[in-house]
Design a protein around this motif. Sequence first.
Motif, PDB file in Angstrom:
ATOM      1  N   PHE A  20       0.799  -1.216   0.000  1.00  0.00           N
ATOM      2  CA  PHE A  20       0.000   0.000   0.000  1.00  0.00           C
ATOM      3  C   PHE A  20       0.836   1.274   0.000  1.00  0.00           C
ATOM      4  N   LEU A  21       2.141   1.127   0.135  1.00  0.00           N
ATOM      5  CA  LEU A  21       3.037   2.280   0.060  1.00  0.00           C
ATOM      6  C   LEU A  21       3.757   2.362  -1.279  1.00  0.00           C
ATOM      7  N   ASP A  22       3.472   1.441  -2.182  1.00  0.00           N
ATOM      8  CA  ASP A  22       4.154   1.380  -3.472  1.00  0.00           C
ATOM      9  C   ASP A  22       3.333   2.080  -4.554  1.00  0.00           C
ATOM     10  N   ALA A  23       3.936   3.022  -5.246  1.00  0.00           N
ATOM     11  CA  ALA A  23       3.250   3.775  -6.304  1.00  0.00           C
ATOM     12  C   ALA A  23       2.762   2.857  -7.426  1.00  0.00           C
ATOM     13  N   ASP A  24       3.474   1.761  -7.676  1.00  0.00           N
ATOM     14  CA  ASP A  24       3.059   0.819  -8.712  1.00  0.00           C
ATOM     15  C   ASP A  24       1.710   0.195  -8.366  1.00  0.00           C
ATOM     16  N   LEU A  25       1.496  -0.149  -7.106  1.00  0.00           N
ATOM     17  CA  LEU A  25       0.199  -0.705  -6.712  1.00  0.00           C
ATOM     18  C   LEU A  25      -0.898   0.344  -6.889  1.00  0.00           C
ATOM     19  N   LEU A  26      -0.629   1.581  -6.515  1.00  0.00           N
ATOM     20  CA  LEU A  26      -1.632   2.631  -6.702  1.00  0.00           C
ATOM     21  C   LEU A  26      -2.072   2.714  -8.154  1.00  0.00           C
ATOM     22  N   ALA A  27      -1.132   2.617  -9.068  1.00  0.00           N
ATOM     23  CA  ALA A  27      -1.465   2.660 -10.496  1.00  0.00           C
ATOM     24  C   ALA A  27      -2.377   1.501 -10.880  1.00  0.00           C
ATOM     25  N   ARG A  28      -2.164   0.338 -10.296  1.00  0.00           N
ATOM     26  CA  ARG A  28      -3.001  -0.827 -10.618  1.00  0.00           C
ATOM     27  C   ARG A  28      -4.408  -0.706 -10.052  1.00  0.00           C
ATOM     28  N   LEU A  29      -4.567   0.079  -9.012  1.00  0.00           N
ATOM     29  CA  LEU A  29      -5.889   0.264  -8.413  1.00  0.00           C
ATOM     30  C   LEU A  29      -6.790   1.128  -9.288  1.00  0.00           C
ATOM     31  N   ALA A  30      -6.246   1.696 -10.346  1.00  0.00           N
ATOM     32  CA  ALA A  30      -7.023   2.554 -11.244  1.00  0.00           C
ATOM     33  C   ALA A  30      -8.164   1.794 -11.907  1.00  0.00           C
TER      34      ALA A  30
END
Length: 164
Positions: A20-30
């Motif tokens: 949850f602190l990784d920017a790559d995961l945030l992108a996948r949550l799109a």
Amino acid sequence: MRFTVEQRFGAAVEDVEAAFLDADLLARLAGLPSLGRPELLDQHDDGHLVRQRVRYRFTGRLSPAAAAIVDPDRLTWVQEAVHDRRAHRTEISVRPDHYADRLRCEGTIELHPLAGGSLRVTEGDLDVRAPLMAARVERAIVAGLTDHAHAEVEIVERWLAQRT
């Protein structure tokens, strides 16, 4: 309105926390319904504390009654979070970009070890100020948060599996 949302993961607390602190995961949550692509505004890591600001945009459908009160194109907000890696606890606050006088949300996210994985518990207080509709809007927001959290589990699990 007080709310609680639980998520169960088949990974260790530290791995879920790191995800949850990784920017790559945030992108996948799109790809999740009703929210646009999360935008990482900033993140400061000083070792055990991580301060993070992420902007979200509501992209779902509003009821005609809700759309009469708010402009769907202006439903954006910043989630401010302070993650404590030692305590596995995050303090969160939601700061609306618009309609700040109508919504307040504060809470915590805690990670707990479980046999074979971890439990992520989000607890918070949501206050919507909308004449005659506040309770209905609060219930709809919490239902959306719950749906989002359940959909998030699959994406996080897949992301973690690809990292190992």
